[in-house]
Design a protein around this motif. Structure first.
Motif, PDB file in Angstrom:
ATOM      1  N   GLN A  19       4.645 -72.478 -64.949  1.00  0.00           N
ATOM      2  CA  GLN A  19       4.656 -71.505 -66.033  1.00  0.00           C
ATOM      3  C   GLN A  19       5.675 -71.857 -67.113  1.00  0.00           C
ATOM      4  O   GLN A  19       5.538 -71.457 -68.259  1.00  0.00           O
ATOM      5  CB  GLN A  19       4.937 -70.103 -65.478  1.00  0.00           C
ATOM      6  N   SER A  20       6.723 -72.593 -66.730  1.00  0.00           N
ATOM      7  CA  SER A  20       7.772 -72.909 -67.700  1.00  0.00           C
ATOM      8  C   SER A  20       7.456 -74.159 -68.508  1.00  0.00           C
ATOM      9  O   SER A  20       8.180 -74.492 -69.441  1.00  0.00           O
ATOM     10  CB  SER A  20       9.104 -73.094 -66.966  1.00  0.00           C
ATOM     11  N   HIS A  21       6.386 -74.862 -68.152  1.00  0.00           N
ATOM     12  CA  HIS A  21       6.036 -76.096 -68.837  1.00  0.00           C
ATOM     13  C   HIS A  21       5.178 -75.828 -70.084  1.00  0.00           C
ATOM     14  O   HIS A  21       4.324 -74.949 -70.083  1.00  0.00           O
ATOM     15  CB  HIS A  21       5.285 -77.038 -67.894  1.00  0.00           C
ATOM     16  N   ILE A  22       5.463 -76.621 -71.101  1.00  0.00           N
ATOM     17  CA  ILE A  22       4.693 -76.563 -72.333  1.00  0.00           C
ATOM     18  C   ILE A  22       3.584 -77.623 -72.285  1.00  0.00           C
ATOM     19  O   ILE A  22       3.815 -78.746 -71.833  1.00  0.00           O
ATOM     20  CB  ILE A  22       5.595 -76.821 -73.561  1.00  0.00           C
ATOM     21  N   SER A  24       1.817 -80.279 -73.917  1.00  0.00           N
ATOM     22  CA  SER A  24       2.028 -81.141 -75.080  1.00  0.00           C
ATOM     23  C   SER A  24       0.757 -81.890 -75.481  1.00  0.00           C
ATOM     24  O   SER A  24       0.622 -82.325 -76.619  1.00  0.00           O
ATOM     25  CB  SER A  24       3.150 -82.147 -74.796  1.00  0.00           C
ATOM     26  N   GLU A  47      -2.428 -76.809 -77.721  1.00  0.00           N
ATOM     27  CA  GLU A  47      -1.224 -77.623 -77.548  1.00  0.00           C
ATOM     28  C   GLU A  47      -0.003 -76.874 -78.084  1.00  0.00           C
ATOM     29  O   GLU A  47      -0.075 -76.193 -79.104  1.00  0.00           O
ATOM     30  CB  GLU A  47      -1.391 -78.959 -78.263  1.00  0.00           C
ATOM     31  N   GLY A  48       1.108 -77.000 -77.346  1.00  0.00           N
ATOM     32  CA  GLY A  48       2.328 -76.312 -77.754  1.00  0.00           C
ATOM     33  C   GLY A  48       2.531 -74.961 -77.095  1.00  0.00           C
ATOM     34  O   GLY A  48       3.546 -74.298 -77.340  1.00  0.00           O
ATOM     35  N   THR A  49       1.567 -74.546 -76.250  1.00  0.00           N
ATOM     36  CA  THR A  49       1.704 -73.264 -75.561  1.00  0.00           C
ATOM     37  C   THR A  49       2.109 -73.491 -74.111  1.00  0.00           C
ATOM     38  O   THR A  49       1.968 -74.578 -73.559  1.00  0.00           O
ATOM     39  CB  THR A  49       0.378 -72.475 -75.595  1.00  0.00           C
ATOM     40  N   VAL A  50       2.615 -72.423 -73.491  1.00  0.00           N
ATOM     41  CA  VAL A  50       3.023 -72.481 -72.084  1.00  0.00           C
ATOM     42  C   VAL A  50       1.783 -72.468 -71.200  1.00  0.00           C
ATOM     43  O   VAL A  50       0.770 -71.844 -71.524  1.00  0.00           O
ATOM     44  CB  VAL A  50       3.936 -71.281 -71.745  1.00  0.00           C
ATOM     45  N   ASP A  52      -0.883 -71.401 -68.833  1.00  0.00           N
ATOM     46  CA  ASP A  52      -1.356 -70.078 -68.424  1.00  0.00           C
ATOM     47  C   ASP A  52      -2.640 -70.282 -67.634  1.00  0.00           C
ATOM     48  O   ASP A  52      -3.690 -70.597 -68.200  1.00  0.00           O
ATOM     49  CB  ASP A  52      -1.604 -69.194 -69.652  1.00  0.00           C
ATOM     50  N   THR A  83       7.359 -80.751 -70.225  1.00  0.00           N
ATOM     51  CA  THR A  83       6.061 -80.892 -70.882  1.00  0.00           C
ATOM     52  C   THR A  83       5.003 -81.332 -69.872  1.00  0.00           C
ATOM     53  O   THR A  83       5.316 -81.877 -68.815  1.00  0.00           O
ATOM     54  CB  THR A  83       6.122 -81.921 -72.026  1.00  0.00           C
TER      55      THR A  83
END
Length: 425
Positions: A19-22, A24, A47-50, A52, A83
């Motif tokens: 959940q803490s990863h973005i 990329s 891209e750029g979202t956590v 989910d 990332t």
């Protein structure tokens, strides 16, 4: 107990870590004809979202609903420094589909419909194609739909149809008159999909209807028109709620499709072809049974306000509602139809599936000039159980070749074989 706590802790830590990863990068694999840019445009995850998992699952379900996608999955690869890389894995359908339906027409002669459609036109899941049919008379039509033309939610559809058929018309005095029915119409509609569960359409249809008495052994009764012609303008709409999950030939979930049509125009001759409203709602429910079974159900409710007109909109027909009944044997101005069937996979290897089918089709109609109580008093009920077989290609969109045999268990029993492409519903 300690082992359970350890497993639970590891799962929690892994979930929290994910959940803490973005995200990329978003990649798509397996698509050959379908444009990658189109698929990314449809996806909720950007891209750029956590990460989910709920949104990823929604994307997978949305991809499975596309005509060009046979199946979809995903994988996540953690890179570094918080990332990750998300990859959607596509199994692509072959989406250029020829079609052929064969039946007997109302004269007991050979009838057919041939078509070709591309359900992935331009690699963007646009639909383009047309058909030609011979059912006593010649008919044809052409279609183009681009559900995501303007945005990922907004599109357009255009079609033209020139339909000519022999239609039985049932008058109050008991006369059964055959007419040549010609319906020419041009239709344009906007399509809007606010989310992957809901879809709306709103359109306008401009056309003409033409009824002409067919010379036969039946003389034209007094007071029955030999010709009728009307110019029609219709506002048409459709609302679909779709919560069905698809896995190749299996479906699980619920769908509701409401269609309506407000028809206005002028015949210039009499009031038999007058303004009216048509509404229909299909409720569909599918349930997986074990590993190889699928229970499918459809409840169809239909109503038309032109209840006293002999030119009724709802047909009793093999290909539409009751398998085994025949080719447009009757018409009504309201109907209740229930179709339920159990589908079972007999054999599956690679792309090929052999599926059996046991069904019950039942329905009742309100006769032209009749009353709504006819839907429930048993006077118009038709009840047809039957068996069928399906030949399915898992890598071609809608490539389900079906053969069903339905049998009437009531008085004056009839039976018949119904052939078609695609599941019955």
């Amino acid at each position: 107990m300690k082992k359970l706590l350890l497993i639970a802790s590891m799962c929690f830590l892994e979930f929290s870590y994910a959940q803490s990863h973005i995200i990329s990068q978003i990649n798509i694999e397996g698509n050959k004809r379908t444009k990658t840019s189109f698929l990314k445009r449809l996806a909720f995850v950007k891209e750029g979202t956590v990460i989910d998992s709920t949104k990823i699952a929604s994307d997978i379900r949305r991809l499975k609903l596309l005509p060009s996608v046979a199946n979809a999955n995903y994988k996540i690869e953690f890179i570094d420094k918080g990332t990750s890389r998300l990859t959607y894995i596509i199994e692509e359908n072959f989406a250029i589909i020829p079609g052929l339906n064969i039946a007997t027409d109302n004269n007991g002669e050979f009838a057919f419909r041939t078509s070709i459609f591309d359900f992935n036109f331009l690699g963007r899941n646009q639909i383009i194609g047309g058909f030609y049919s011979r059912d006593v008379f010649d008919s044809y039509g052409a279609f183009w739909e681009a559900p995501n033309l303007f945005t990922r939610k907004l599109g357009i559809g255009v079609n033209y149809q020139n339909l000519i058929s022999q239609e039985p018309v049932f008058f109050e005095n008991g006369d059964d008159i055959d007419y040549r029915f010609a319906n020419k119409a041009f239709e344009i509609k906007l399509q809007y999909e606010p989310n992957f569960h809901n879809r709306l359409e709103l359109g306008l249809s401009i056309g003409s209807e033409d009824y002409e008495f067919l010379q036969s052994n039946t003389n034209l009764p007094t007071g029955v028109p030999a010709k009728l012609k009307a110019t029609k303008i219709a506002v048409i709409g459709e609302y679909e709620y779709n919560n069905i999950d698809i896995h190749y030939q299996y479906q699980n979930g619920f769908r509701s499709i409401l269609t309506y049509r407000l028809v206005t125009g002028s015949s210039g001759e009499n009031d038999l072809l007058k303004n009216f409203f048509i509404g229909r709602n299909d409720f569909e429910y599918f349930k997986r049974i074990g590993d190889k079974g699928n229970w499918a159900n459809r409840l169809r409710l239909a109503y038309a306000s032109n209840d006293d007109s002999p030119f009724a909109p709802f047909a009793v027909d093999n290909q539409l509602n009751i398998r085994g009944v025949g080719n447009t044997i009757d018409r009504g101005t309201a109907s209740i139809v229930i179709n339920t069937e159990y589908r079972h996979t007999l054999y599956e290897r690679g792309w090929f599936v052999l599926q059996s089918n046991a069904f019950i089709d039942a329905g009742s109609w309100r006769n032209p000039g009749g009353y709504l109580g006819e839907l429930f008093d048993g006077s118009t009920v038709k009840f047809y159980p039957g068996l069928g077989i399906r030949f399915i290609h898992k890598r071609i969109f809608n490539a389900v070749f079906r053969l069903d045999y339905g049998y009437d268990v009531g008085n004056n029993a009839t039976n018949g074989i119904v052939f078609g492409i695609g599941q019955y519903f």
